[in-house]
Design a protein around this motif. Structure first.
Motif, PDB file in Angstrom:
ATOM      1  N   VAL A   1      -5.670  -9.211  -5.877  1.00 26.81           N
ATOM      2  CA  VAL A   1      -6.070  -7.818  -5.689  1.00 26.81           C
ATOM      3  C   VAL A   1      -5.347  -6.937  -6.702  1.00 26.81           C
ATOM      4  O   VAL A   1      -5.951  -6.044  -7.317  1.00 26.81           O
TER       5      VAL A   1
ATOM      6  N   ALA B   1      -2.771   1.371   9.926  1.00 26.51           N
ATOM      7  CA  ALA B   1      -2.185   0.163   9.371  1.00 26.51           C
ATOM      8  C   ALA B   1      -1.111  -0.412  10.277  1.00 26.51           C
ATOM      9  O   ALA B   1      -0.734  -1.565  10.148  1.00 26.51           O
TER      10      ALA B   1
ATOM     11  N   GLN C   1      -5.514   1.731  -5.054  1.00 25.50           N
ATOM     12  CA  GLN C   1      -4.888   0.836  -4.087  1.00 25.50           C
ATOM     13  C   GLN C   1      -5.944   0.274  -3.149  1.00 25.50           C
ATOM     14  O   GLN C   1      -7.039   0.834  -3.013  1.00 25.50           O
ATOM     15  N   GLU C   2      -5.573  -0.838  -2.528  1.00 24.05           N
ATOM     16  CA  GLU C   2      -6.511  -1.529  -1.636  1.00 24.05           C
ATOM     17  C   GLU C   2      -5.713  -2.229  -0.543  1.00 24.05           C
ATOM     18  O   GLU C   2      -4.634  -2.779  -0.792  1.00 24.05           O
ATOM     19  N   ARG C   3      -6.264  -2.221   0.658  1.00 20.14           N
ATOM     20  CA  ARG C   3      -5.618  -2.887   1.791  1.00 20.14           C
ATOM     21  C   ARG C   3      -5.804  -4.404   1.709  1.00 20.14           C
ATOM     22  O   ARG C   3      -6.833  -4.895   1.243  1.00 20.14           O
ATOM     23  N   VAL C   4      -4.798  -5.130   2.187  1.00 24.89           N
ATOM     24  CA  VAL C   4      -4.846  -6.583   2.336  1.00 24.89           C
ATOM     25  C   VAL C   4      -4.354  -6.910   3.745  1.00 24.89           C
ATOM     26  O   VAL C   4      -3.257  -6.502   4.116  1.00 24.89           O
TER      27      VAL C   4
ATOM     28  N   ILE D   1      -2.195 -11.194  -2.168  1.00 21.61           N
ATOM     29  CA  ILE D   1      -2.101  -9.858  -2.761  1.00 21.61           C
ATOM     30  C   ILE D   1      -2.295  -9.910  -4.274  1.00 21.61           C
ATOM     31  O   ILE D   1      -2.921  -9.009  -4.865  1.00 21.61           O
TER      32      ILE D   1
ATOM     33  N   TYR E   1       0.868  -1.175   0.000  1.00 21.74           N
ATOM     34  CA  TYR E   1       0.000   0.000   0.000  1.00 21.74           C
ATOM     35  C   TYR E   1       0.907   1.228   0.000  1.00 21.74           C
ATOM     36  O   TYR E   1       1.236   1.794   1.036  1.00 21.74           O
TER      37      TYR E   1
ATOM     38  N   SER F   1      -1.136  -1.769  -5.000  1.00 20.42           N
ATOM     39  CA  SER F   1      -1.265  -0.433  -5.590  1.00 20.42           C
ATOM     40  C   SER F   1      -1.042  -0.499  -7.094  1.00 20.42           C
ATOM     41  O   SER F   1      -0.300  -1.355  -7.592  1.00 20.42           O
TER      42      SER F   1
ATOM     43  N   GLU G   1      -1.562  -4.777   8.277  1.00 21.94           N
ATOM     44  CA  GLU G   1      -2.080  -4.736   6.918  1.00 21.94           C
ATOM     45  C   GLU G   1      -0.990  -4.305   5.957  1.00 21.94           C
ATOM     46  O   GLU G   1      -0.101  -3.540   6.320  1.00 21.94           O
ATOM     47  N   THR G   2      -1.096  -4.773   4.754  1.00 28.31           N
ATOM     48  CA  THR G   2      -0.310  -4.235   3.658  1.00 28.31           C
ATOM     49  C   THR G   2      -1.299  -3.916   2.539  1.00 28.31           C
ATOM     50  O   THR G   2      -2.353  -3.366   2.807  1.00 28.31           O
ATOM     51  N   GLY G   3      -0.999  -4.238   1.296  1.00 31.04           N
ATOM     52  CA  GLY G   3      -1.970  -3.921   0.259  1.00 31.04           C
ATOM     53  C   GLY G   3      -1.412  -4.110  -1.126  1.00 31.04           C
ATOM     54  O   GLY G   3      -0.388  -4.762  -1.339  1.00 31.04           O
TER      55      GLY G   3
END
Length: 210
Positions: free
Chosen positions: A172, A209, A151-154, A169, A111, A135, A131-133
């Motif tokens: 996503v 996060a 972007q979106e959180r994972v 990830i 992210y 992008s 959390e990461t994400g």
């Protein structure tokens, strides 16, 4: 119809997702060429869909700039509206970035601006964050520093390894990339405007996060 060039180095899983999406009726973009800096397994996806491929081996050039000049020459023949880096494991020369940006996209398994660089998944685990994400960004001359388009959180789950986290990830990343390409094609995303606006409205890091 938006025309897209995709550049790969390996298996091309994002490329395959884009090819599948582009094959759907009504998808407003089509892939016109796939290029690589080495012999890449992902060429098989392009061949399966009847997409031309271009190989510009990095090792055959004395400098990165010379390689970039040849890559640009061979890709520009197809006059793509958009260029997507799909696992290209090579930094583009600044002159090439300047020539193609802002119509030059990449995905990153974090992210951003958190955890840029080649080891974003590993770095997130090492940092102990919750959390990461994923992008999608416009490529600039820095390392994962370009304007963030989506972007979106994972979440990071107990017991996650670099492999298990990255595998969660990847879907996503693919979904975000397909959504961005679609939105660029329909005009819902203006990459040039996003690039202009980035200084005035920089993306915020989610304090929750950590």
């Amino acid at each position: 119809m938006l025309t897209v060039a995709v550049l790969i180095s390996g298996a091309g899983s994002n490329l395959r997702a884009l090819l599948d999406a582009a094959a759907e009726p009504g998808f407003p973009a089509r892939i016109v060429v796939v290029g690589a800096d080495r012999e890449a397994d992902g060429f098989a996806h392009a061949e399966r869909f009847g997409i031309p491929t271009v190989l510009v081996p990095f090792r055959e050039f004395e400098t990165r700039d010379e390689w970039g000049d040849e890559l640009r020459r061979q890709i520009d023949v197809w006059t793509p509206d958009l260029i997507v880096l799909s696992g290209l494991m090579r930094l583009l020369p600044e002159a090439l970035v300047d020539a193609w940006a802002p119509a030059l996209l990449n995905t990153h398994p974090a992210y951003l601006p958190e955890f840029p660089g080649a080891h974003g998944v590993r770095d997130a685990l090492a940092a102990g964050v919750a959390e990461t994400g994923a992008s999608v960004i416009v490529v600039d001359s820095g390392v994962d520093t370009g304007p963030i388009i989506a972007q979106e959180r994972v979440p990071i789950l107990p017991g996650d390894t670099e492999h298990t986290l990255h595998e969660r990830i990847k879907p996503v990343e693919r979904r975000l990339l397909i959504d961005v390409v679609r939105a660029v094609a329909t005009g819902d995303i203006d990459l040039a405007a996003r690039a202009r606006d980035r200084v005035a409205d920089p993306p915020a890091i989610d304090p929750g996060a950590h």
